[in-house]
Design an enzyme around this catalytic site. Sequence first.
Site, PDB file in Angstrom:
ATOM      1  N   LYS A 142       0.819  -1.196   0.000  1.00  0.00           N
ATOM      2  CA  LYS A 142       0.000   0.000   0.000  1.00  0.00           C
ATOM      3  C   LYS A 142       0.865   1.264   0.000  1.00  0.00           C
ATOM      4  O   LYS A 142       0.431   2.326  -0.389  1.00  0.00           O
ATOM      5  CB  LYS A 142      -0.883   0.028   1.266  1.00  0.00           C
ATOM      6  CG  LYS A 142      -1.735  -1.200   1.415  1.00  0.00           C
ATOM      7  CD  LYS A 142      -2.372  -1.223   2.820  1.00  0.00           C
ATOM      8  CE  LYS A 142      -2.781  -2.616   3.145  1.00  0.00           C
ATOM      9  NZ  LYS A 142      -3.005  -2.770   4.602  1.00  0.00           N
ATOM     10  N   GLY A 143       2.095   1.116   0.479  1.00  0.00           N
ATOM     11  CA  GLY A 143       2.938   2.274   0.767  1.00  0.00           C
ATOM     12  C   GLY A 143       3.151   3.240  -0.384  1.00  0.00           C
ATOM     13  O   GLY A 143       3.225   4.450  -0.170  1.00  0.00           O
ATOM     14  N   GLU A 160       7.834   2.308  -6.052  1.00  0.00           N
ATOM     15  CA  GLU A 160       7.848   1.719  -4.716  1.00  0.00           C
ATOM     16  C   GLU A 160       8.190   2.797  -3.686  1.00  0.00           C
ATOM     17  O   GLU A 160       8.872   3.780  -4.000  1.00  0.00           O
ATOM     18  CB  GLU A 160       8.864   0.556  -4.713  1.00  0.00           C
ATOM     19  CG  GLU A 160       9.128  -0.119  -3.398  1.00  0.00           C
ATOM     20  CD  GLU A 160       7.928  -0.778  -2.726  1.00  0.00           C
ATOM     21  OE1 GLU A 160       6.898  -0.104  -2.579  1.00  0.00           O
ATOM     22  OE2 GLU A 160       8.056  -1.937  -2.298  1.00  0.00           O
ATOM     23  N   ASP A 161       7.728   2.610  -2.458  1.00  0.00           N
ATOM     24  CA  ASP A 161       8.019   3.609  -1.429  1.00  0.00           C
ATOM     25  C   ASP A 161       9.485   3.556  -0.989  1.00  0.00           C
ATOM     26  O   ASP A 161      10.165   4.564  -0.932  1.00  0.00           O
ATOM     27  CB  ASP A 161       7.071   3.453  -0.211  1.00  0.00           C
ATOM     28  CG  ASP A 161       6.985   2.016   0.327  1.00  0.00           C
ATOM     29  OD1 ASP A 161       7.742   1.138  -0.142  1.00  0.00           O
ATOM     30  OD2 ASP A 161       6.153   1.782   1.220  1.00  0.00           O
ATOM     31  N   ASP A 206      14.733  -1.364   0.664  1.00  0.00           N
ATOM     32  CA  ASP A 206      15.396  -1.647   1.944  1.00  0.00           C
ATOM     33  C   ASP A 206      16.408  -2.780   1.724  1.00  0.00           C
ATOM     34  O   ASP A 206      17.498  -2.539   1.210  1.00  0.00           O
ATOM     35  CB  ASP A 206      14.307  -1.989   2.969  1.00  0.00           C
ATOM     36  CG  ASP A 206      14.835  -2.199   4.375  1.00  0.00           C
ATOM     37  OD1 ASP A 206      15.910  -1.687   4.694  1.00  0.00           O
ATOM     38  OD2 ASP A 206      14.163  -2.883   5.176  1.00  0.00           O
ATOM     39  N   LYS A 243      17.644   2.572   1.483  1.00  0.00           N
ATOM     40  CA  LYS A 243      18.577   2.407   2.610  1.00  0.00           C
ATOM     41  C   LYS A 243      19.704   1.507   2.104  1.00  0.00           C
ATOM     42  O   LYS A 243      19.648   0.283   2.268  1.00  0.00           O
ATOM     43  CB  LYS A 243      17.887   1.685   3.777  1.00  0.00           C
ATOM     44  CG  LYS A 243      16.824   2.466   4.511  1.00  0.00           C
ATOM     45  CD  LYS A 243      16.333   1.608   5.687  1.00  0.00           C
ATOM     46  CE  LYS A 243      14.979   2.026   6.178  1.00  0.00           C
ATOM     47  NZ  LYS A 243      14.382   1.017   7.070  1.00  0.00           N
ATOM     48  N   PHE A 260      14.170   3.094  11.050  1.00  0.00           N
ATOM     49  CA  PHE A 260      12.815   2.743  10.642  1.00  0.00           C
ATOM     50  C   PHE A 260      12.018   4.032  10.486  1.00  0.00           C
ATOM     51  O   PHE A 260      11.906   4.815  11.428  1.00  0.00           O
ATOM     52  CB  PHE A 260      12.146   1.799  11.642  1.00  0.00           C
ATOM     53  CG  PHE A 260      10.960   1.098  11.052  1.00  0.00           C
ATOM     54  CD1 PHE A 260      11.130  -0.050  10.292  1.00  0.00           C
ATOM     55  CD2 PHE A 260       9.686   1.610  11.217  1.00  0.00           C
ATOM     56  CE1 PHE A 260      10.032  -0.674   9.701  1.00  0.00           C
ATOM     57  CE2 PHE A 260       8.587   0.987  10.629  1.00  0.00           C
ATOM     58  CZ  PHE A 260       8.764  -0.164   9.876  1.00  0.00           C
ATOM     59  N   VAL A 261      11.505   4.272   9.281  1.00  0.00           N
ATOM     60  CA  VAL A 261      10.795   5.525   9.015  1.00  0.00           C
ATOM     61  C   VAL A 261       9.318   5.281   8.731  1.00  0.00           C
ATOM     62  O   VAL A 261       8.934   4.218   8.240  1.00  0.00           O
ATOM     63  CB  VAL A 261      11.436   6.318   7.850  1.00  0.00           C
ATOM     64  CG1 VAL A 261      12.782   6.877   8.255  1.00  0.00           C
ATOM     65  CG2 VAL A 261      11.559   5.470   6.583  1.00  0.00           C
ATOM     66  N   ASP A 284       4.407   2.789   6.820  1.00  0.00           N
ATOM     67  CA  ASP A 284       3.659   2.524   8.051  1.00  0.00           C
ATOM     68  C   ASP A 284       4.483   1.781   9.092  1.00  0.00           C
ATOM     69  O   ASP A 284       5.513   1.188   8.800  1.00  0.00           O
ATOM     70  CB  ASP A 284       2.440   1.645   7.724  1.00  0.00           C
ATOM     71  CG  ASP A 284       2.849   0.208   7.384  1.00  0.00           C
ATOM     72  OD1 ASP A 284       3.682   0.028   6.478  1.00  0.00           O
ATOM     73  OD2 ASP A 284       2.361  -0.726   8.056  1.00  0.00           O
ATOM     74  N   ARG A 330       0.732   6.252   8.037  1.00  0.00           N
ATOM     75  CA  ARG A 330       0.837   6.430   6.587  1.00  0.00           C
ATOM     76  C   ARG A 330       0.445   7.841   6.172  1.00  0.00           C
ATOM     77  O   ARG A 330       0.901   8.359   5.167  1.00  0.00           O
ATOM     78  CB  ARG A 330      -0.083   5.448   5.851  1.00  0.00           C
ATOM     79  CG  ARG A 330       0.337   3.991   5.954  1.00  0.00           C
ATOM     80  CD  ARG A 330      -0.454   3.176   4.936  1.00  0.00           C
ATOM     81  NE  ARG A 330      -0.420   1.748   5.200  1.00  0.00           N
ATOM     82  CZ  ARG A 330       0.542   0.914   4.783  1.00  0.00           C
ATOM     83  NH1 ARG A 330       1.543   1.388   4.090  1.00  0.00           N
ATOM     84  NH2 ARG A 330       0.485  -0.373   5.046  1.00  0.00           N
TER      85      ARG A 330
HETATM   86  P1  IMP Z   1      12.742  -4.909   1.256  1.00  0.00           P
HETATM   87  O1  IMP Z   1      12.154  -6.122   0.601  1.00  0.00           O
HETATM   88  O2  IMP Z   1      13.544  -5.265   2.474  1.00  0.00           O
HETATM   89  O3  IMP Z   1      13.497  -4.016   0.321  1.00  0.00           O
HETATM   90  O4  IMP Z   1      11.564  -4.113   1.911  1.00  0.00           O
HETATM   91  C1  IMP Z   1      10.637  -3.472   1.196  1.00  0.00           C
HETATM   92  C2  IMP Z   1       9.409  -3.185   2.031  1.00  0.00           C
HETATM   93  O5  IMP Z   1       9.660  -3.194   3.449  1.00  0.00           O
HETATM   94  C3  IMP Z   1       8.931  -1.795   1.727  1.00  0.00           C
HETATM   95  O6  IMP Z   1       8.067  -1.803   0.619  1.00  0.00           O
HETATM   96  C4  IMP Z   1       8.224  -1.405   3.005  1.00  0.00           C
HETATM   97  O7  IMP Z   1       6.894  -1.858   2.970  1.00  0.00           O
HETATM   98  C5  IMP Z   1       8.963  -2.137   4.079  1.00  0.00           C
HETATM   99  N1  IMP Z   1       9.934  -1.258   4.780  1.00  0.00           N
HETATM  100  C6  IMP Z   1      11.275  -1.292   4.709  1.00  0.00           C
HETATM  101  N2  IMP Z   1      11.848  -0.337   5.459  1.00  0.00           N
HETATM  102  C7  IMP Z   1      10.826   0.335   6.027  1.00  0.00           C
HETATM  103  C8  IMP Z   1      10.771   1.459   6.929  1.00  0.00           C
HETATM  104  O8  IMP Z   1      11.773   2.061   7.358  1.00  0.00           O
HETATM  105  N3  IMP Z   1       9.517   1.856   7.298  1.00  0.00           N
HETATM  106  C9  IMP Z   1       8.386   1.253   6.852  1.00  0.00           C
HETATM  107  N4  IMP Z   1       8.387   0.215   5.997  1.00  0.00           N
HETATM  108  C10 IMP Z   1       9.604  -0.256   5.606  1.00  0.00           C
HETATM  109 MG    MG Z   2       5.902  -1.428   0.588  1.00  0.00          MG
END
Ligand code: IMP
Ligand code: MG
Length: 186
Positions: free
Chosen positions: A48-49, A104-105, A108, A136, A157-158, A164, A170
């Site tokens: 949803k982000g 994408e938001d 990570d 990140k 963590f943001v 969220d 959000r």
């Molecule tokens: P990844 O697969 O580890 O790259 O994570 C991607 C997803 O993790 C993002 O689409 C977010 O939904 C969630 N996420 C990662 N870091 C944060 C954060 O700092 N705050 C909130 N959601 C996060």
């Molecule tokens: Mg997401």
Amino acid sequence: MTPEISELSAQLTVLIDAEKIQAKIKELGNRIANDYKGKQLHLIGILKGACFFLADLIRYLPRDTTLDFMAVSSYNERRQSSGEVRLVKDLESAIQGREVLIVEDILDTGVTLDYLSRCLWARGPKSLNICALLSKPSRRIKEVAATYVGFEIPDEFVVGYGLDDAERFRNLTTISIISKNWKAGY
Ligand code: IMP
Ligand code: MG
């Protein structure tokens, strides 16, 4: 007990204010519009982000820009990635032969976008690029090449602007760091 708003706010530290977010989106939008000149761009927002970011970004793009949504889940515990990605909602339309941009938001660990890229490439788009508002870099497990990144941020963590913590925050207009030892009553 539901925490009061003032109590919630006390746990948040603004990292990127609303004005900076909007200025960056304008810059990204203009860059994307220029890069895709003469092409019919198709955006895929990751629910949803990313829907807040996508809604603002698409206003800087040509009128024939189309969009679709996908939902994935990679978190099985609060703030902890399971390392596994599950497709929760698939696209409505085919992407074969199309110029696709994933919106994408946050990038990570890269696990989600690595999975999504492989999944979408298999459907034969003409091109497939990634636009993430935040990244990140220090957290990366999977190397993911994002063509457009708004802000590189530290390992914090943001929340806010779509991001969220257990579905909360959000609707903040800022992107804020939420204290690691903050345990909300939910
Ligand atoms: P990844 O697969 O580890 O790259 O994570 C991607 C997803 O993790 C993002 O689409 C977010 O939904 C969630 N996420 C990662 N870091 C944060 C954060 O700092 N705050 C909130 N959601 C996060
Ligand atoms: Mg997401």
